[in-house]
Scaffold this motif. Structure first.
Motif, PDB file in Angstrom:
ATOM      1  N   LEU A   7       0.841  -1.190   0.000  1.00 31.96           N
ATOM      2  CA  LEU A   7       0.000   0.000   0.000  1.00 31.96           C
ATOM      3  C   LEU A   7       0.878   1.243   0.000  1.00 31.96           C
ATOM      4  CD1 LEU A   7      -2.530  -1.049   2.788  1.00 31.96           C
ATOM      5  CD2 LEU A   7      -2.895  -1.140   0.311  1.00 31.96           C
ATOM      6  N   ASP A   8       0.447   2.262  -0.703  1.00 34.00           N
ATOM      7  CA  ASP A   8       1.127   3.547  -0.610  1.00 34.00           C
ATOM      8  C   ASP A   8       0.647   4.229   0.675  1.00 34.00           C
ATOM      9  OD1 ASP A   8      -1.429   4.511  -1.154  1.00 34.00           O
ATOM     10  OD2 ASP A   8      -0.918   5.270  -3.140  1.00 34.00           O
ATOM     11  N   PRO A   9       1.221   5.371   1.048  1.00 33.50           N
ATOM     12  CA  PRO A   9       0.807   6.023   2.295  1.00 33.50           C
ATOM     13  C   PRO A   9      -0.697   6.291   2.384  1.00 33.50           C
ATOM     14  CG  PRO A   9       2.883   6.952   1.581  1.00 33.50           C
ATOM     15  CD  PRO A   9       2.409   6.028   0.470  1.00 33.50           C
ATOM     16  N   ALA A  10      -1.325   6.659   1.262  1.00 33.42           N
ATOM     17  CA  ALA A  10      -2.777   6.885   1.285  1.00 33.42           C
ATOM     18  C   ALA A  10      -3.511   5.575   1.559  1.00 33.42           C
ATOM     19  CB  ALA A  10      -3.234   7.499  -0.042  1.00 33.42           C
ATOM     20  N   GLY A  11      -3.008   4.481   1.004  1.00 34.08           N
ATOM     21  CA  GLY A  11      -3.616   3.171   1.251  1.00 34.08           C
ATOM     22  C   GLY A  11      -3.450   2.731   2.694  1.00 34.08           C
ATOM     23  N   VAL A  12      -2.274   3.003   3.269  1.00 32.34           N
ATOM     24  CA  VAL A  12      -2.027   2.680   4.678  1.00 32.34           C
ATOM     25  C   VAL A  12      -2.985   3.489   5.552  1.00 32.34           C
ATOM     26  CG1 VAL A  12      -0.356   2.846   6.577  1.00 32.34           C
ATOM     27  CG2 VAL A  12       0.367   1.976   4.338  1.00 32.34           C
ATOM     28  N   ARG A  13      -3.144   4.771   5.245  1.00 35.18           N
ATOM     29  CA  ARG A  13      -4.079   5.617   5.993  1.00 35.18           C
ATOM     30  C   ARG A  13      -5.494   5.058   5.898  1.00 35.18           C
ATOM     31  NH1 ARG A  13      -4.375  10.362   8.260  1.00 35.18           N
ATOM     32  NH2 ARG A  13      -2.391  11.146   7.506  1.00 35.18           N
ATOM     33  N   ALA A  16      -5.799   1.879   8.005  1.00 37.21           N
ATOM     34  CA  ALA A  16      -5.837   2.243   9.429  1.00 37.21           C
ATOM     35  C   ALA A  16      -7.183   2.864   9.787  1.00 37.21           C
ATOM     36  CB  ALA A  16      -4.690   3.203   9.762  1.00 37.21           C
ATOM     37  N   ARG A  17      -7.708   3.699   8.910  1.00 40.07           N
ATOM     38  CA  ARG A  17      -9.025   4.310   9.145  1.00 40.07           C
ATOM     39  C   ARG A  17     -10.094   3.224   9.263  1.00 40.07           C
ATOM     40  NH1 ARG A  17      -9.716   6.856   4.563  1.00 40.07           N
ATOM     41  NH2 ARG A  17      -8.406   8.612   5.164  1.00 40.07           N
ATOM     42  N   GLY A  18     -10.024   2.239   8.407  1.00 39.83           N
ATOM     43  CA  GLY A  18     -10.984   1.140   8.468  1.00 39.83           C
ATOM     44  C   GLY A  18     -10.842   0.323   9.743  1.00 39.83           C
ATOM     45  N   LEU A  19      -9.626   0.064  10.171  1.00 39.98           N
ATOM     46  CA  LEU A  19      -9.400  -0.720  11.381  1.00 39.98           C
ATOM     47  C   LEU A  19      -9.844   0.024  12.637  1.00 39.98           C
ATOM     48  CD1 LEU A  19      -5.846  -2.118  10.517  1.00 39.98           C
ATOM     49  CD2 LEU A  19      -7.988  -3.428  10.613  1.00 39.98           C
ATOM     50  N   PRO A  24      -7.119   8.070  11.582  1.00 41.13           N
ATOM     51  CA  PRO A  24      -5.937   7.807  12.411  1.00 41.13           C
ATOM     52  C   PRO A  24      -5.077   9.057  12.534  1.00 41.13           C
ATOM     53  CG  PRO A  24      -5.584   6.976  10.197  1.00 41.13           C
ATOM     54  CD  PRO A  24      -7.000   7.506  10.243  1.00 41.13           C
ATOM     55  N   PRO A  25      -4.332   9.172  13.628  1.00 46.16           N
ATOM     56  CA  PRO A  25      -3.416  10.316  13.743  1.00 46.16           C
ATOM     57  C   PRO A  25      -2.300  10.205  12.698  1.00 46.16           C
ATOM     58  CG  PRO A  25      -3.136   8.822  15.616  1.00 46.16           C
ATOM     59  CD  PRO A  25      -4.284   8.307  14.802  1.00 46.16           C
ATOM     60  N   SER A  26      -1.821  11.337  12.231  1.00 47.49           N
ATOM     61  CA  SER A  26      -0.777  11.326  11.200  1.00 47.49           C
ATOM     62  C   SER A  26       0.496  10.646  11.695  1.00 47.49           C
ATOM     63  CB  SER A  26      -0.486  12.746  10.714  1.00 47.49           C
ATOM     64  OG  SER A  26      -0.042  13.551  11.778  1.00 47.49           O
ATOM     65  N   ARG A  58      -7.954   6.108  22.616  1.00 45.86           N
ATOM     66  CA  ARG A  58      -8.861   7.226  22.371  1.00 45.86           C
ATOM     67  C   ARG A  58      -8.679   8.260  23.465  1.00 45.86           C
ATOM     68  NH1 ARG A  58     -11.714   7.589  17.620  1.00 45.86           N
ATOM     69  NH2 ARG A  58     -13.383   8.658  18.665  1.00 45.86           N
ATOM     70  N   SER A  59      -8.649   9.506  23.055  1.00 48.32           N
ATOM     71  CA  SER A  59      -8.625  10.616  23.998  1.00 48.32           C
ATOM     72  C   SER A  59      -9.627  11.629  23.466  1.00 48.32           C
ATOM     73  CB  SER A  59      -7.229  11.222  24.089  1.00 48.32           C
ATOM     74  OG  SER A  59      -7.233  12.329  24.983  1.00 48.32           O
ATOM     75  N   GLY A  60     -10.681  11.821  24.216  1.00 50.06           N
ATOM     76  CA  GLY A  60     -11.747  12.680  23.715  1.00 50.06           C
ATOM     77  C   GLY A  60     -12.399  12.017  22.516  1.00 50.06           C
ATOM     78  N   GLU A  61     -12.431  12.711  21.427  1.00 48.89           N
ATOM     79  CA  GLU A  61     -13.092  12.210  20.221  1.00 48.89           C
ATOM     80  C   GLU A  61     -12.119  11.713  19.156  1.00 48.89           C
ATOM     81  OE1 GLU A  61     -16.497  11.999  19.844  1.00 48.89           O
ATOM     82  OE2 GLU A  61     -16.457  12.521  21.989  1.00 48.89           O
ATOM     83  N   ARG A  62     -10.850  11.495  19.528  1.00 50.41           N
ATOM     84  CA  ARG A  62      -9.887  11.093  18.496  1.00 50.41           C
ATOM     85  C   ARG A  62      -8.907  10.054  19.013  1.00 50.41           C
ATOM     86  NH1 ARG A  62      -5.131  15.086  18.153  1.00 50.41           N
ATOM     87  NH2 ARG A  62      -4.950  15.662  20.316  1.00 50.41           N
ATOM     88  N   TRP A  63      -8.230   9.401  18.059  1.00 56.85           N
ATOM     89  CA  TRP A  63      -7.191   8.434  18.370  1.00 56.85           C
ATOM     90  C   TRP A  63      -5.877   9.166  18.638  1.00 56.85           C
ATOM     91  CZ3 TRP A  63      -8.093   3.612  19.568  1.00 56.85           C
ATOM     92  CH2 TRP A  63      -9.240   2.996  19.094  1.00 56.85           C
ATOM     93  N   VAL A  64      -5.118   8.646  19.607  1.00 59.22           N
ATOM     94  CA  VAL A  64      -3.831   9.232  19.974  1.00 59.22           C
ATOM     95  C   VAL A  64      -2.804   8.110  20.048  1.00 59.22           C
ATOM     96  CG1 VAL A  64      -2.558  10.452  21.789  1.00 59.22           C
ATOM     97  CG2 VAL A  64      -4.948  11.056  21.311  1.00 59.22           C
ATOM     98  N   LEU A  65      -1.639   8.356  19.469  1.00 58.41           N
ATOM     99  CA  LEU A  65      -0.517   7.431  19.590  1.00 58.41           C
ATOM    100  C   LEU A  65       0.350   7.916  20.734  1.00 58.41           C
ATOM    101  CD1 LEU A  65       1.020   4.987  18.444  1.00 58.41           C
ATOM    102  CD2 LEU A  65       2.228   6.579  16.942  1.00 58.41           C
ATOM    103  N   GLY A  66       0.542   7.071  21.732  1.00 60.04           N
ATOM    104  CA  GLY A  66       1.321   7.442  22.912  1.00 60.04           C
ATOM    105  C   GLY A  66       2.774   7.745  22.580  1.00 60.04           C
ATOM    106  N   GLN A  67       3.487   8.254  23.562  1.00 61.91           N
ATOM    107  CA  GLN A  67       4.873   8.671  23.383  1.00 61.91           C
ATOM    108  C   GLN A  67       5.868   7.520  23.489  1.00 61.91           C
ATOM    109  OE1 GLN A  67       5.748  11.776  22.433  1.00 61.91           O
ATOM    110  NE2 GLN A  67       3.537  12.077  22.274  1.00 61.91           N
ATOM    111  N   ASP A  68       5.420   6.360  23.997  1.00 57.64           N
ATOM    112  CA  ASP A  68       6.332   5.218  24.117  1.00 57.64           C
ATOM    113  C   ASP A  68       6.850   4.819  22.748  1.00 57.64           C
ATOM    114  OD1 ASP A  68       5.795   5.165  26.812  1.00 57.64           O
ATOM    115  OD2 ASP A  68       4.288   3.577  26.654  1.00 57.64           O
ATOM    116  N   SER A  69       8.092   4.369  22.707  1.00 51.44           N
ATOM    117  CA  SER A  69       8.667   3.953  21.434  1.00 51.44           C
ATOM    118  C   SER A  69       7.952   2.699  20.929  1.00 51.44           C
ATOM    119  CB  SER A  69      10.165   3.686  21.573  1.00 51.44           C
ATOM    120  OG  SER A  69      10.380   2.546  22.367  1.00 51.44           O
TER     121      SER A  69
END
Length: 173
Positions: A7-13, A16-19, A24-26, A58-69
């Motif tokens: 998948l290209d980046p748009a396909g990956v997005r 992820a949106r479907g999952l 998804p966050p950038s 989820r935080s509020g109304e959106r997905w968040v990726l934590g700071q952990d590596s």
């Protein structure tokens, strides 16, 4: 049987949106593109791993990726890749491991210096290419070999005992 491509980046997005059933966050999309190389199975597994570990939440109304590596390989992906690596003959595996220790890319001249002799090496390289784990690249008159996926490099490297990695690093240097 249907071959699924990268998948290209748009396909990956989009995957992820479907999952996630939401945008998804950038930072997640960038991570997925970098870590998975656009393979849908790997995208799915990494999203599932991040959700299960709580690093994607989820935080509020959106997905968040934590700071952990995020440097672990999802267990099902690691098992799949290990099975491909373990199926290699000892000679092919030795060449493959050297490429992994070199960071996933190595010039033919260096590999020939470290390898089992030109004739044996060429046979190993041909079988590794046929197995779909190594590609050959010709740039600036130099022949280079590269593993087909960054997670393959990680799994192969981690599978080697530390002493073997140290010896190969020293030989490469």
């Amino acid at each position: 049987e249907q071959e699924v491509g990268y998948l290209d980046p748009a396909g990956v997005r989009g995957l992820a949106r479907g999952l996630l059933a939401d945008e998804p966050p950038s930072t997640l999309v960038e991570l997925l593109v970098d870590r998975t190389g656009g393979l849908p199975l790997f995208v799915h597994a990494l999203v599932r791993t991040l959700l299960d570990s709580g690093r994607l939440f989820r935080s509020g109304e959106r997905w968040v990726l934590g700071q952990d590596s995020v440097d672990d390989v999802p267990p099902e992906v690691a098992a799949l890749l290990r099975s491909r690596i373990d199926a290699l003959s000892p000679a092919d595996r030795s060449v493959f491991d050297t490429v992994a220790v070199a960071g996933g890319t190595i010039e033919h001249a260096l590999l020939a210096t470290l390898g089992p002799g030109e004739t044996v090496l060429l046979g190993c390289l041909q079988r590794l290419r046929e197995a779909g784990v190594l590609i050959e690249d010709l740039r600036d008159g130099e022949v280079r070999y590269q593993m087909t996926h960054p997670l393959l490099v990680e799994v192969a490297y981690q599978a080697l005992p530390a002493a073997a990695r140290q010896r190969r690093h020293a030989a490469i240097v």
